[in-house]
Structures are given as C-alpha cells and as structure tokens.
Design a protein around this motif. Structure first.
Motif, PDB file in Angstrom:
ATOM      1  N   ASP A 258       0.755  -1.456   0.304  1.00 44.34           N
ATOM      2  CA  ASP A 258      -0.251  -0.483   0.440  1.00 44.34           C
ATOM      3  C   ASP A 258       1.323   1.145  -0.093  1.00 44.34           C
ATOM      4  O   ASP A 258       2.130   1.056   0.380  1.00 44.34           O
ATOM      5  CB  ASP A 258      -0.991  -0.171   0.978  1.00 44.34           C
ATOM      6  CG  ASP A 258      -0.472   0.069   2.756  1.00 44.34           C
ATOM      7  OD1 ASP A 258       0.771   0.233   2.848  1.00 44.34           O
ATOM      8  OD2 ASP A 258      -0.587  -0.334   3.532  1.00 44.34           O
ATOM      9  N   ASP A 259       0.213   2.301   0.021  1.00 49.55           N
ATOM     10  CA  ASP A 259       0.953   3.556  -0.223  1.00 49.55           C
ATOM     11  C   ASP A 259       2.080   3.714   1.162  1.00 49.55           C
ATOM     12  O   ASP A 259       2.685   5.079   1.556  1.00 49.55           O
ATOM     13  CB  ASP A 259      -0.101   4.840  -0.308  1.00 49.55           C
ATOM     14  CG  ASP A 259      -0.788   4.139  -1.459  1.00 49.55           C
ATOM     15  OD1 ASP A 259      -0.338   4.368  -2.714  1.00 49.55           O
ATOM     16  OD2 ASP A 259      -1.724   5.349  -1.490  1.00 49.55           O
ATOM     17  N   ALA A 260       1.542   3.479   2.523  1.00 52.82           N
ATOM     18  CA  ALA A 260       3.046   3.466   3.787  1.00 52.82           C
ATOM     19  C   ALA A 260       3.716   2.453   3.452  1.00 52.82           C
ATOM     20  O   ALA A 260       4.255   2.307   4.211  1.00 52.82           O
ATOM     21  CB  ALA A 260       1.716   3.454   4.582  1.00 52.82           C
ATOM     22  N   MET A 261       3.367   1.635   2.471  1.00 57.11           N
ATOM     23  CA  MET A 261       4.390   0.811   2.263  1.00 57.11           C
ATOM     24  C   MET A 261       5.140  -0.233   3.454  1.00 57.11           C
ATOM     25  O   MET A 261       5.414  -0.501   3.953  1.00 57.11           O
ATOM     26  CB  MET A 261       5.885   1.082   2.275  1.00 57.11           C
ATOM     27  CG  MET A 261       6.574   2.234   1.301  1.00 57.11           C
ATOM     28  SD  MET A 261       7.136   1.079  -0.200  1.00 57.11           S
ATOM     29  CE  MET A 261       8.278   0.805   0.092  1.00 57.11           C
ATOM     30  N   HIS A 262       3.326  -1.026   3.192  1.00 62.50           N
ATOM     31  CA  HIS A 262       3.254  -1.695   3.895  1.00 62.50           C
ATOM     32  C   HIS A 262       3.414  -2.562   3.130  1.00 62.50           C
ATOM     33  O   HIS A 262       2.070  -2.952   2.407  1.00 62.50           O
ATOM     34  CB  HIS A 262       2.034  -1.974   5.147  1.00 62.50           C
ATOM     35  CG  HIS A 262       1.727  -0.517   6.293  1.00 62.50           C
ATOM     36  ND1 HIS A 262       1.128  -0.356   6.815  1.00 62.50           N
ATOM     37  CD2 HIS A 262       2.808  -0.589   6.682  1.00 62.50           C
ATOM     38  CE1 HIS A 262       0.657   0.383   7.452  1.00 62.50           C
ATOM     39  NE2 HIS A 262       2.371   0.382   7.814  1.00 62.50           N
ATOM     40  N   LEU A 263       3.015  -4.290   3.561  1.00 59.90           N
ATOM     41  CA  LEU A 263       3.246  -5.499   2.730  1.00 59.90           C
ATOM     42  C   LEU A 263       2.539  -6.254   3.066  1.00 59.90           C
ATOM     43  O   LEU A 263       2.682  -6.716   4.382  1.00 59.90           O
ATOM     44  CB  LEU A 263       4.719  -5.758   2.285  1.00 59.90           C
ATOM     45  CG  LEU A 263       4.815  -7.234   1.450  1.00 59.90           C
ATOM     46  CD1 LEU A 263       4.643  -7.094   0.752  1.00 59.90           C
ATOM     47  CD2 LEU A 263       6.178  -7.791   1.838  1.00 59.90           C
ATOM     48  N   TYR A 264       1.306  -7.207   2.276  1.00 62.41           N
ATOM     49  CA  TYR A 264       0.746  -7.833   2.211  1.00 62.41           C
ATOM     50  C   TYR A 264       0.832  -9.074   2.022  1.00 62.41           C
ATOM     51  O   TYR A 264       1.143  -9.540   0.623  1.00 62.41           O
ATOM     52  CB  TYR A 264      -0.672  -7.667   2.135  1.00 62.41           C
ATOM     53  CG  TYR A 264      -1.517  -5.705   2.822  1.00 62.41           C
ATOM     54  CD1 TYR A 264      -2.370  -5.997   3.856  1.00 62.41           C
ATOM     55  CD2 TYR A 264      -0.825  -4.756   2.173  1.00 62.41           C
ATOM     56  CE1 TYR A 264      -2.258  -4.576   4.289  1.00 62.41           C
ATOM     57  CE2 TYR A 264      -1.225  -3.814   2.937  1.00 62.41           C
ATOM     58  CZ  TYR A 264      -2.010  -3.121   3.981  1.00 62.41           C
ATOM     59  OH  TYR A 264      -2.448  -2.397   4.691  1.00 62.41           O
ATOM     60  N   VAL A 265       1.274 -10.150   2.849  1.00 59.58           N
ATOM     61  CA  VAL A 265       1.778 -11.690   1.652  1.00 59.58           C
ATOM     62  C   VAL A 265       0.262 -12.212   2.567  1.00 59.58           C
ATOM     63  O   VAL A 265       0.775 -12.867   3.508  1.00 59.58           O
ATOM     64  CB  VAL A 265       2.870 -12.192   2.389  1.00 59.58           C
ATOM     65  CG1 VAL A 265       3.162 -13.434   1.680  1.00 59.58           C
ATOM     66  CG2 VAL A 265       3.916 -11.002   2.727  1.00 59.58           C
ATOM     67  N   VAL A 266       0.004 -13.324   1.484  1.00 60.28           N
ATOM     68  CA  VAL A 266      -1.743 -14.145   1.588  1.00 60.28           C
ATOM     69  C   VAL A 266      -0.126 -15.229   1.758  1.00 60.28           C
ATOM     70  O   VAL A 266       0.440 -16.262   0.941  1.00 60.28           O
ATOM     71  CB  VAL A 266      -2.058 -14.569   0.155  1.00 60.28           C
ATOM     72  CG1 VAL A 266      -2.652 -15.884   0.792  1.00 60.28           C
ATOM     73  CG2 VAL A 266      -2.717 -12.944   0.120  1.00 60.28           C
ATOM     74  N   GLU A 267      -0.539 -16.851   2.697  1.00 61.16           N
ATOM     75  CA  GLU A 267      -0.062 -17.653   3.142  1.00 61.16           C
ATOM     76  C   GLU A 267      -1.104 -18.399   2.381  1.00 61.16           C
ATOM     77  O   GLU A 267      -1.649 -18.579   3.961  1.00 61.16           O
ATOM     78  CB  GLU A 267       0.382 -17.895   4.624  1.00 61.16           C
ATOM     79  CG  GLU A 267       1.766 -16.658   4.329  1.00 61.16           C
ATOM     80  CD  GLU A 267       2.409 -17.097   5.693  1.00 61.16           C
ATOM     81  OE1 GLU A 267       3.378 -16.976   5.803  1.00 61.16           O
ATOM     82  OE2 GLU A 267       2.564 -15.813   7.039  1.00 61.16           O
TER      83      GLU A 267
END
Length: 282
Positions: A258-267
């Motif tokens: 996202d714009d806040a440089m948060h990474l979302y990883v689906v496991e």
C-alpha cells in the motif's frame, strides 16, 4: 527488511490474493470458501462479499482480486469463467464473461483494472493468454499470448500487477519467471528464471511493485519473497530484522504493497495474511 505488524487469521480456506483500498480496507480472496472477506486497516473483520454458487455475486473458486481508484472491487471468478465487479461495500455491479478458446473453457485467475476503471486485463490460466476488456461494454479489446516459453508466450499465467497504468507484470508459473508487457502488449523484460539460487524461482505465484519501482515476487515452494530492480535484475531477498536472516513464509501467494509501504503476504496453507512494514527500502 520487513518488520511484522500483525496477522489476519479468519477461518480462511486456502486464501490466494489480497488488495488494499485507498481508505485502508483490506480485501482477501477466500477461494475454497467462495467468498471475499473485508477487514479494517488493523485487520478487524468488516463484511463478506459473496458465497459459493453461480448466480451474480456468487463464486466458484475465486483466485485473484483487483481494485480501481474509485474503490470498485474486481474478482477473477475462475470456475465460473467470469470477472465480477462490486462496489467498495460489496454490492454487485456487473460481470464480464471470459470467453473460451477453441472449445477450452476459460480459467480467469487474476484481474487488474486501470486506475480510471475503463479497462482491465485478465489472466486466462488454462489458455495461456492475457485478455484486455472494455469494462463498460464488456467487449474483448486485445488478446496476448499462446503456449510456449518465448516472448509473449506463457505456461499457466497466474497473478498479475499493473504498475502505474503502464506496465503489466505477469507471473508465468511453469516458465518460472515474471513477464513484463506494457499496456499496448509490447514486451518489456523478463524477471527471474528457473532455479533455487538468488534471483531464480521454483514456483513463483505472487507479484507486486512498490512506489520505487522494486518488484516483489513470492515463491510458494521456496517460501521467500525476492526483490528485483525495474530492469528485472535481482536486488535482494526480503529479510527479517529480528533474526538478520531471510524471512521465511509458508506457501506465500498473493502480495500487495500500500501507499504506506506496508506489505501484505497471503500464506495459503496456514490460511493467514501477514502484514509487514518495509523499512529502509531504496
């Protein structure tokens, strides 16, 4: 480095993809359960879209998800051979049928829309091609690809990322690479290749690109996320600041930044969405 923020674990059954809206709403494809689940920016449950079935607003093994700037939600409803479009709050808007090819039923595994919501690209996994549709008219505009390992050829394209309405990053699973085309279908570059060393893939699945142009690719077999420069050259492997070592995941699939440089990883197999803050990224 990736600093762990929180996890989302909400009775998922093999989730596959994730997308985050401008307002922070997190949408997760809960494929085997035939649903899209929405969460607050902190991971609290908000609402659910759909249920198993074939009617409008119902799903048969959805796999990929995309958003446009207005917040509309696009879902690749794979077994129903269609793309479904919803409002940000989950109201059904319309669907785009994905046509068969030479009698072979389509298998849409992902969809990405341009920011204006005028057109979208769809990965047709079984037919080894990428399709472009006009969203308003539902008409097929272009078709790229055929089975093979050369430029403009695919072997089971899966998840995608559209970067700044310009470059389309396509995970080409069995060719163990990411192929990058521009939105006019012109070849840009390959990312990665087969192998188990840095810069190579064994089973790539997910792709996203950050605001600096670095691409992130998940390898579901190796359990890592690798980073590549805009030219497609290897940059690094995502690290864990608590151990100083490579960050290991369990069957990582869909990715989103996202714009806040948060990474979302689906496991996928643990049924978990892991969320990280990316630090000191160039």
């Amino acid at each position: 480095m990736a600093t762990h923020l929180f996890d989302i674990e909400e009775e998922f059954n093999q989730p596959s993809d994730v997308a985050v809206a401008r307002n922070g709403t997190i949408y997760v494809v809960d494929g085997v359960n035939g649903k899209i689940k929405a969460f607050s920016p902190s991971g609290k449950p908000l609402f659910t879209i759909g249920r198993p079935g074939t009617d409008p607003g119902e799903f048969a093994f959805p796999l990929g998800i995309g958003l446009d700037e207005s917040g509309r939600v696009y879902v690749a409803d794979s077994r129903n051979s269609r793309i479904q479009i919803f409002s940000a709050t989950g109201d059904f808007i319309s669907e785009i049928p994905v046509p068969a090819l030479n009698g072979e039923k389509s298998d849409p595994t992902d969809v990405v829309a341009d920011s204006s919501g005028k057109w979208c690209f769809v990965a047709d996994n079984n037919n080894h091609r990428i399709l472009q549709f006009d969203i308003a008219t539902k008409k097929l505009i272009n078709s790229y690809g055929k089975p093979g390992a050369e430029k403009w050829e695919f072997r089971y394209p899966f998840l995608m990322h559209l970067h700044r309405d310009k470059d389309l990053y396509i995970v080409d699973v069995i060719n163990t690479r990411v192929q990058v085309l521009n939105t006019e279908g012109k070849f840009v570059t390959f990312v990665g290749g087969w192998g188990v060393e840095k810069g190579h893939f064994f089973r790539p699945k997910g792709i996203t690109v950050d605001k600096n142009g670095l691409s992130y690719v998940s390898d579901s077999y190796m359990g890592v996320v690798q980073l590549f420069n805009i030219t497609g050259t290897f940059h690094s492997v995502l690290g864990d600041p608590t151990t100083g070592k490579v960050k290991k995941f369990v069957t990582p699939v869909g990715l989103f930044i996202d714009d806040a440089m948060h990474l979302y990883v689906v496991e996928m197999l643990p049924g978990r969405i892991s969320v990280f803050s990316l630090e000191n990224m160039p």
